[in-house]
Design an enzyme around this catalytic site. Sequence first.
Site, PDB file in Angstrom:
ATOM      1  N   LEU A  17       0.813  -1.210   0.000  1.00  0.00           N
ATOM      2  CA  LEU A  17       0.000   0.000   0.000  1.00  0.00           C
ATOM      3  C   LEU A  17       0.849   1.264   0.000  1.00  0.00           C
ATOM      4  O   LEU A  17       0.569   2.218  -0.727  1.00  0.00           O
ATOM      5  CB  LEU A  17      -0.927  -0.003   1.222  1.00  0.00           C
ATOM      6  CG  LEU A  17      -2.175  -0.883   1.119  1.00  0.00           C
ATOM      7  CD1 LEU A  17      -2.777  -1.126   2.504  1.00  0.00           C
ATOM      8  CD2 LEU A  17      -3.216  -0.240   0.208  1.00  0.00           C
ATOM      9  N   ASP A  36      11.711   2.851   3.961  1.00  0.00           N
ATOM     10  CA  ASP A  36      11.596   1.443   4.345  1.00  0.00           C
ATOM     11  C   ASP A  36      12.764   1.134   5.270  1.00  0.00           C
ATOM     12  O   ASP A  36      13.721   1.922   5.360  1.00  0.00           O
ATOM     13  CB  ASP A  36      11.622   0.532   3.106  1.00  0.00           C
ATOM     14  CG  ASP A  36      11.124  -0.872   3.402  1.00  0.00           C
ATOM     15  OD1 ASP A  36       9.904  -1.100   3.274  1.00  0.00           O
ATOM     16  OD2 ASP A  36      11.944  -1.735   3.787  1.00  0.00           O
ATOM     17  N   ASN A  89       2.288   5.581   6.906  1.00  0.00           N
ATOM     18  CA  ASN A  89       1.834   4.245   6.545  1.00  0.00           C
ATOM     19  C   ASN A  89       2.631   3.126   7.204  1.00  0.00           C
ATOM     20  O   ASN A  89       2.176   1.991   7.253  1.00  0.00           O
ATOM     21  CB  ASN A  89       1.913   4.094   5.019  1.00  0.00           C
ATOM     22  CG  ASN A  89       1.576   2.693   4.554  1.00  0.00           C
ATOM     23  OD1 ASN A  89       0.429   2.277   4.577  1.00  0.00           O
ATOM     24  ND2 ASN A  89       2.597   1.938   4.148  1.00  0.00           N
ATOM     25  N   TYR A 155      -2.298  -3.988  17.624  1.00  0.00           N
ATOM     26  CA  TYR A 155      -2.619  -3.287  16.383  1.00  0.00           C
ATOM     27  C   TYR A 155      -3.899  -2.465  16.531  1.00  0.00           C
ATOM     28  O   TYR A 155      -3.975  -1.317  16.075  1.00  0.00           O
ATOM     29  CB  TYR A 155      -2.767  -4.327  15.282  1.00  0.00           C
ATOM     30  CG  TYR A 155      -2.978  -3.796  13.889  1.00  0.00           C
ATOM     31  CD1 TYR A 155      -1.977  -3.088  13.222  1.00  0.00           C
ATOM     32  CD2 TYR A 155      -4.158  -4.045  13.206  1.00  0.00           C
ATOM     33  CE1 TYR A 155      -2.158  -2.634  11.935  1.00  0.00           C
ATOM     34  CE2 TYR A 155      -4.357  -3.592  11.911  1.00  0.00           C
ATOM     35  CZ  TYR A 155      -3.351  -2.888  11.277  1.00  0.00           C
ATOM     36  OH  TYR A 155      -3.539  -2.440   9.999  1.00  0.00           O
ATOM     37  N   LYS A 159      -4.067   1.581  16.045  1.00  0.00           N
ATOM     38  CA  LYS A 159      -4.878   2.176  14.986  1.00  0.00           C
ATOM     39  C   LYS A 159      -6.028   3.013  15.557  1.00  0.00           C
ATOM     40  O   LYS A 159      -6.372   4.064  14.982  1.00  0.00           O
ATOM     41  CB  LYS A 159      -5.419   1.084  14.060  1.00  0.00           C
ATOM     42  CG  LYS A 159      -4.348   0.434  13.190  1.00  0.00           C
ATOM     43  CD  LYS A 159      -3.612   1.454  12.328  1.00  0.00           C
ATOM     44  CE  LYS A 159      -2.729   0.813  11.285  1.00  0.00           C
ATOM     45  NZ  LYS A 159      -1.962   1.796  10.490  1.00  0.00           N
ATOM     46  N   THR A 189      -3.306  -7.404   0.115  1.00  0.00           N
ATOM     47  CA  THR A 189      -1.922  -7.190   0.515  1.00  0.00           C
ATOM     48  C   THR A 189      -1.323  -8.524   0.924  1.00  0.00           C
ATOM     49  O   THR A 189      -1.994  -9.567   0.894  1.00  0.00           O
ATOM     50  CB  THR A 189      -1.837  -6.213   1.699  1.00  0.00           C
ATOM     51  OG1 THR A 189      -2.501  -6.799   2.828  1.00  0.00           O
ATOM     52  CG2 THR A 189      -2.479  -4.867   1.366  1.00  0.00           C
TER      53      THR A 189
END
Length: 308
Positions: A17, A36, A89, A155, A159, A189
Site C-alpha cells: 500500500l 523502508d 503508513n 494493532y 490504529k 496485501t
Amino acid sequence: MSLDGKVAIVTGSGRGLGLAYARELARRGARVVVNDIDADVTAEAVATIEASGGRAVGVTAPVGPTETAKELVDTALAAFGRLDALVTNAGVLRDTVLWKMSDDDFDTVVTVHLRGTFTTVREAVRHLRQAGEGGRIICIGSPTGQRGTFGQTNYAAAKAGIVGMVRTWALELRRAGITANTVVPVAATAMTATVPYFAAAVRAEAAGEPMPAFFRHDLGFGTVADVAGLVAFLASDAAAQVTGQVIGVGGDRLQIWTHPEAALTAYREGGWTYDALVEAWPTTFDGATQSVGERFPELPAQFQPANP
C-alpha cells in the site's frame, strides 16, 4: 487538479500500500520521499517511481524514533526544498491473543504505528506551521482500529489511537491551514493473501484478472491502487476543507466513518445504582449494545475455498 510542485513523505512505502501511495502521488506530479527499513527495498521503490517519470529520494530507517522523523523531513527539504504532505503508513504486525502477547509484541507494534505516527507528524507539523503555507497530514488507519479483530490487541490499540490523535490534530492545526485525516484501506496485501476468505480475489489479482464484483462491491475489497486515489486527493488543494475525517476505501466503495456518538441516552433521578441497572438493563439498554469485530457476508459458492 494536479500535485505539481508539491512534496510528500510516505513512511513504509517500499512495498504494498505504501508504494502504491507514493507512486500515485508521484504520478500526479508530487516529488516523494519514500521510506523502508530495507535499503534494497527503498532503492527499488525509488527506481520504480523514477522509471515512471516521477522524482523520489529514499530514507532507510525504522519509523518510531524522533531521529527518523527528523531525517525524513530534513531529506525532503534538502532534496526538494519544501514539504507539503505526510502520509504515515509504516507498520508491523505481531498477532497473538491477549494472554500470549508479550511486552515486546505490544511495544513493537505500538512504537511503529502509534509513536511513529506521532513523531513524524510532529516533525512535519513543526515545519509546516513555520512555512505558513498549510499542509496535509494523512494517517493510515485500519478496520481493526474501528471495530477490533481477534488476536490484534496491539494493532487495534495503535490504529484506534491514531484516529484519536488525528481528530485532535484537525482541531489544533485548522488555523494553520493544515488538514489531518485518517484513511482506512481495505485491499489485497501480503496480509490478506493468507486469509482463505479472500483467496478468490487474491488469485484474480495475481493472474492480472479483474476482481469479482462480490469482493469489489459487496465487501469494498480491491487492489492497492484502489486506495491510492483517495490518498492523492487528500494531499491535494481540492481537499483543503476536508479535515478530521475517517474515510474508508476499497474496491468500488468509499465510506465516511461516523465519529463515536451515544447510541442511547437514558436518565434516572438519583443516578444509576446497581439495583437500578440490574432491573433496567434488559429492557432499556440491551438492545442498544454495539457489535464488535467485522461481519462478512457468506461467500458465494463459487468463491468458497476448496476443501483439502
